[in-house]
Design a protein around this motif. Structure first.
Motif, mmCIF file in Angstrom:
data_model
loop_
_atom_site.group_PDB
_atom_site.id
_atom_site.type_symbol
_atom_site.label_atom_id
_atom_site.label_comp_id
_atom_site.label_asym_id
_atom_site.label_seq_id
_atom_site.Cartn_x
_atom_site.Cartn_y
_atom_site.Cartn_z
ATOM 1 N N CYS A 144 0.812 -1.226 0.000
ATOM 2 C CA CYS A 144 0.000 0.000 0.000
ATOM 3 C C CYS A 144 0.838 1.265 0.000
ATOM 4 C CB CYS A 144 -1.000 0.010 1.143
ATOM 5 S SG CYS A 144 -0.330 -0.398 2.734
ATOM 6 N N PHE B 143 1.311 1.536 -9.797
ATOM 7 C CA PHE B 143 0.285 2.507 -9.430
ATOM 8 C C PHE B 143 -0.277 3.236 -10.653
ATOM 9 C CE2 PHE B 143 2.021 1.721 -5.292
ATOM 10 C CZ PHE B 143 0.980 1.973 -4.413
ATOM 11 N N TYR C 1 -5.225 9.109 4.542
ATOM 12 C CA TYR C 1 -4.065 8.232 4.384
ATOM 13 C C TYR C 1 -3.482 7.960 5.762
ATOM 14 C CZ TYR C 1 -4.723 10.207 -0.240
ATOM 15 O OH TYR C 1 -5.291 10.616 -1.410
ATOM 16 N N GLN D 36 -9.232 7.568 -7.983
ATOM 17 C CA GLN D 36 -9.446 6.618 -6.881
ATOM 18 C C GLN D 36 -8.882 7.131 -5.553
ATOM 19 O OE1 GLN D 36 -8.439 5.298 -10.076
ATOM 20 N NE2 GLN D 36 -10.651 5.055 -10.265
ATOM 21 N N PHE E 67 -5.649 7.664 -4.995
ATOM 22 C CA PHE E 67 -4.242 7.300 -4.798
ATOM 23 C C PHE E 67 -3.402 8.578 -4.790
ATOM 24 C CE2 PHE E 67 -5.905 3.227 -6.105
ATOM 25 C CZ PHE E 67 -5.196 2.339 -5.316
ATOM 26 N N CYS F 27 0.925 6.264 -2.320
ATOM 27 C CA CYS F 27 0.226 5.744 -1.138
ATOM 28 C C CYS F 27 -1.243 5.507 -1.461
ATOM 29 C CB CYS F 27 0.357 6.748 0.018
ATOM 30 S SG CYS F 27 -0.283 6.142 1.592
ATOM 31 N N CYS F 28 -1.762 4.358 -1.000
ATOM 32 C CA CYS F 28 -3.182 4.061 -1.170
ATOM 33 C C CYS F 28 -4.006 4.863 -0.162
ATOM 34 C CB CYS F 28 -3.453 2.579 -0.909
ATOM 35 S SG CYS F 28 -2.600 1.453 -2.000
#
Length: 281
Positions: free
Chosen positions: A57, A144, A222, A247, A249, A270-271
């Protein structure tokens, strides 16, 4: 450069050779992505990318362009290997992390290919040390897919602005909430820690704001534990590009200028932690 004129030992053919007058230029960049022991190195004619991941992630990439090196040669289209980053950093700083004024550690890196160790020749003050670091099968890395056409919002901020934010916000919070919007509050960082909620707003005409391209309002959270490693790169950087896709991200791209004025980049992906409903905002 003491190493650039040396012939390859015993006529060995290397798929990757690179020389630096000052190894600290490389070690400081690698420290900026050193939050896991192992990294994947990917070399092409353009330079070297060093990638570190954690828990599928977060991903960090250090980009060292070929122009940074005094000598740089890749004999194949691409060369990839996995290496223990902790060991590599220990070797690069084998003469210490701070050199005497006027001295530096010269570096020559050589790699023969799959299954062979990465060879480091380090020289300072006439003393040469040779290190061999075992390489491993590279891991499958996350993609990504952060191409420019998928970026929804992007701002470029002077790094001091983000450094101040991390100093002022409540880091007992589990998450950092980022709001990017074409309208007020434009760019907002929020935390929800033991002392309550804290918000930090940056107007689009702030002196710290170098570029502002926001197409729609986005609010994403996050995990601060995932973002904390990026503060190493933030400390070295002069500018940071903050981008999000549809999304949520997150891409944090840090521009780092070394002692010789050369530019390198460290990027963190980073997700998002969770979807946020309107009721939470």
């Amino acid at each position: 450069m003491p190493f650039s004129t040396q012939p390859s030992a015993s006529g060995e053919q290397y798929v990757l050779t690179a020389s630096l007058d000052n190894a600290r230029h490389l070690s400081s960049l690698l420290r900026a992505v050193h939050f896991q022991d192992h990294a994947t190195c990917f070399a092409t004619a353009n330079g070297i990318r060093v990638t570190v991941e954690d828990a599928k992630c977060i991903q960090a990439n250090a980009f060292i362009q070929a122009e940074i090196f005094q000598e740089f040669s890749v004999q194949e289209e691409s060369v990839t290997f996995r290496i223990n980053l902790s060991v590599l950093l220990d070797c690069l700083t084998i003469f210490g992390t701070s050199s005497l004024p006027g001295t530096s550690t010269a570096l020559r890196m050589c790699y023969r290919g799959y299954g062979y160790p990465l060879m480091l020749f380090l020289e300072e003050g006439g003393v040469v040390t040779v290190c061999k670091i075992n390489t491993q099968e590279p891991d499958e890395l996350l993609d990504f897919d952060f191409c420019s056409t998928k970026v929804v919002n992007k701002i470029i901020l002077q790094s001091e602005g983000l450094r101040e934010a991390f100093a002022e916000l409540d880091m007992t919070s589990e998450v950092l909430q980022i709001t990017m919007s074409p309208d007020k509050p434009y760019f907002r960082l929020s935390t929800f820690g033991n002392a309550g909620s804290a918000h930090l707003d940056y107007p689009r005409d702030s002196d710290l704001m170098e570029a502002f391209h926001c197409n729609q309002t986005q609010t994403n959270r996050y995990k601060i534990s995932l973002l904390k490693p990026s503060t190493k790169a933030l400390a070295l950087s002069c500018k940071v590009s903050i981008r999000t896709d549809a999304q949520g991200f997150l891409s944090l791209q840090y521009m780092i200028r070394n002692e010789d004025g050369q530019i390198c980049f460290v990027e963190y992906y980073c997700c998002p932690d969770e979807d946020i409903t309107e009721a939470e905002l």
